[in-house]
Design a protein around this motif. Sequence first.
Motif, PDB file in Angstrom:
ATOM      1  N   SER A  35      51.451  38.309  66.709  1.00  0.00           N
ATOM      2  CA  SER A  35      51.468  37.790  68.067  1.00  0.00           C
ATOM      3  C   SER A  35      51.229  38.931  69.046  1.00  0.00           C
ATOM      4  O   SER A  35      51.481  40.099  68.729  1.00  0.00           O
ATOM      5  CB  SER A  35      52.822  37.133  68.381  1.00  0.00           C
ATOM      6  OG  SER A  35      52.890  35.829  67.869  1.00  0.00           O
ATOM      7  N   HIS A  48      56.914  27.162  65.609  1.00  0.00           N
ATOM      8  CA  HIS A  48      55.548  27.600  65.314  1.00  0.00           C
ATOM      9  C   HIS A  48      54.942  26.722  64.234  1.00  0.00           C
ATOM     10  O   HIS A  48      55.646  26.052  63.475  1.00  0.00           O
ATOM     11  CB  HIS A  48      55.519  29.073  64.887  1.00  0.00           C
ATOM     12  CG  HIS A  48      56.215  29.372  63.596  1.00  0.00           C
ATOM     13  ND1 HIS A  48      55.557  29.712  62.431  1.00  0.00           N
ATOM     14  CD2 HIS A  48      57.537  29.389  63.284  1.00  0.00           C
ATOM     15  CE1 HIS A  48      56.434  29.930  61.469  1.00  0.00           C
ATOM     16  NE2 HIS A  48      57.646  29.741  61.959  1.00  0.00           N
ATOM     17  N   GLU A 141      51.824  30.471  72.855  1.00  0.00           N
ATOM     18  CA  GLU A 141      50.693  31.263  72.360  1.00  0.00           C
ATOM     19  C   GLU A 141      49.880  30.472  71.340  1.00  0.00           C
ATOM     20  O   GLU A 141      50.438  29.758  70.495  1.00  0.00           O
ATOM     21  CB  GLU A 141      51.235  32.544  71.722  1.00  0.00           C
ATOM     22  CG  GLU A 141      50.163  33.506  71.224  1.00  0.00           C
ATOM     23  CD  GLU A 141      50.763  34.705  70.507  1.00  0.00           C
ATOM     24  OE1 GLU A 141      50.336  35.837  70.793  1.00  0.00           O
ATOM     25  OE2 GLU A 141      51.670  34.511  69.657  1.00  0.00           O
ATOM     26  N   ARG A 143      46.299  31.113  68.834  1.00  0.00           N
ATOM     27  CA  ARG A 143      45.160  31.915  68.355  1.00  0.00           C
ATOM     28  C   ARG A 143      44.122  30.943  67.830  1.00  0.00           C
ATOM     29  O   ARG A 143      44.402  30.127  66.942  1.00  0.00           O
ATOM     30  CB  ARG A 143      45.590  32.884  67.266  1.00  0.00           C
ATOM     31  CG  ARG A 143      44.475  33.830  66.787  1.00  0.00           C
ATOM     32  CD  ARG A 143      45.022  34.887  65.842  1.00  0.00           C
ATOM     33  NE  ARG A 143      43.991  35.849  65.464  1.00  0.00           N
ATOM     34  CZ  ARG A 143      43.262  35.790  64.343  1.00  0.00           C
ATOM     35  NH1 ARG A 143      43.474  34.787  63.472  1.00  0.00           N
ATOM     36  NH2 ARG A 143      42.343  36.693  64.086  1.00  0.00           N
ATOM     37  N   THR A 228      43.290  35.114  71.295  1.00  0.00           N
ATOM     38  CA  THR A 228      44.689  34.748  71.488  1.00  0.00           C
ATOM     39  C   THR A 228      44.959  34.468  72.959  1.00  0.00           C
ATOM     40  O   THR A 228      44.709  35.319  73.817  1.00  0.00           O
ATOM     41  CB  THR A 228      45.615  35.869  70.992  1.00  0.00           C
ATOM     42  OG1 THR A 228      45.326  36.145  69.614  1.00  0.00           O
ATOM     43  CG2 THR A 228      47.072  35.453  71.113  1.00  0.00           C
ATOM     44  N   GLY A 230      47.825  33.136  75.807  1.00  0.00           N
ATOM     45  CA  GLY A 230      49.259  33.010  75.992  1.00  0.00           C
ATOM     46  C   GLY A 230      49.632  32.711  77.424  1.00  0.00           C
ATOM     47  O   GLY A 230      48.897  33.062  78.362  1.00  0.00           O
ATOM     48  N   ARG A 310      52.464  29.181  68.565  1.00  0.00           N
ATOM     49  CA  ARG A 310      53.823  29.732  68.516  1.00  0.00           C
ATOM     50  C   ARG A 310      54.491  29.617  69.872  1.00  0.00           C
ATOM     51  O   ARG A 310      53.831  29.747  70.905  1.00  0.00           O
ATOM     52  CB  ARG A 310      53.802  31.193  68.063  1.00  0.00           C
ATOM     53  CG  ARG A 310      53.277  31.385  66.648  1.00  0.00           C
ATOM     54  CD  ARG A 310      53.107  32.847  66.279  1.00  0.00           C
ATOM     55  NE  ARG A 310      52.510  33.002  64.948  1.00  0.00           N
ATOM     56  CZ  ARG A 310      51.933  34.116  64.498  1.00  0.00           C
ATOM     57  NH1 ARG A 310      51.886  35.192  65.290  1.00  0.00           N
ATOM     58  NH2 ARG A 310      51.429  34.153  63.287  1.00  0.00           N
TER      59      ARG A 310
END
Length: 317
Positions: A35, A48, A141, A143, A228, A230, A310
């Motif tokens: 992360s 997650h 988050e 990805r 990624t 967030g 997550r």
Amino acid sequence: MKLILSLIIMALCGSVLPGAQDCRSVNVVDGEAPSLLPRGKQLKLVWHDEFNGTALDSTKWCYRTNFWGRRAVWFAAPEDNAVEVSNGVVRLKLIEKDGQLKSPQLQTSTLLWDIPQLRKGIWPFPKRDKARYLKRYGYFECRCRLQQLPGWWSAFWMQAEAHGATTDPAYSGIEHDIMESFAPGEVIPAWFHYNGYGAEYRSFASSRRPMGENGKCVERVDKTEFHTFGMLWEPDGYTLYLDGRQRGFKVGTGPGEAVSHVPEFILITTEAKGYRQPDAVDSTYGSGKATSESYATSRKGDDFVVDYVRVYDLVAQ
């Protein structure tokens, strides 16, 4: 002076800010990609999905298949087999079925428009599904690798179950559009929508200005690589990140802005363009219906690939 102006423009457009607070790379799940967590924040992983199985985890996700109480034919249902979990990722695929382009929308709970409406009785709603997951505040988050072909879009976002029920977004929630890609390799600034979607609708963005015509404020990324995204959601605002660098300003307390103070659910979604005009096919906007064989063939088989989602809780310091 030119450098300063360039940085200001990048900030206004919601672009990654050179010199902004970086994230730190943290291995939180054994054997998985790390992360990218904002520096200076104490965070604890609380939910997650690494998509390591062979099927979608129904204790975490459900399908959005309705739009204001009616079946939306452009949303893929479980029986359409447009979601594939394998090799540690989930693939949300654009398919064509019975002449209709459709793709999936996955979510961890529901709101009013997800409920199929009954046509009799004074309460036109059946029993609601129990929420899989809701969260207030924290770091969210994802990805993912964006779609590769034009004609449809992908998103990572959040909604509140009572979105728009009142005109107080603090207690009815705000739609958090953390990542939206309307064209391959392009990401628009993060947008926040509140007070429902009618006459009292309001919005603001991480760019702190409306996005320019023809996407002048888009951020360009390598569409073949994983990225990624967030969002740090705190009681005093939102901070967005892309590949570990801050995007735009912290927002939520400026003029016309607000912060949600209610738990919200997570969505990872896709959608064919033009679904509101299902019989219109044009090369600029596209269509939700495969009225042209070449149009459908050129897009069928494309996918939006998610490696993980997550959620981190903010730990008091």
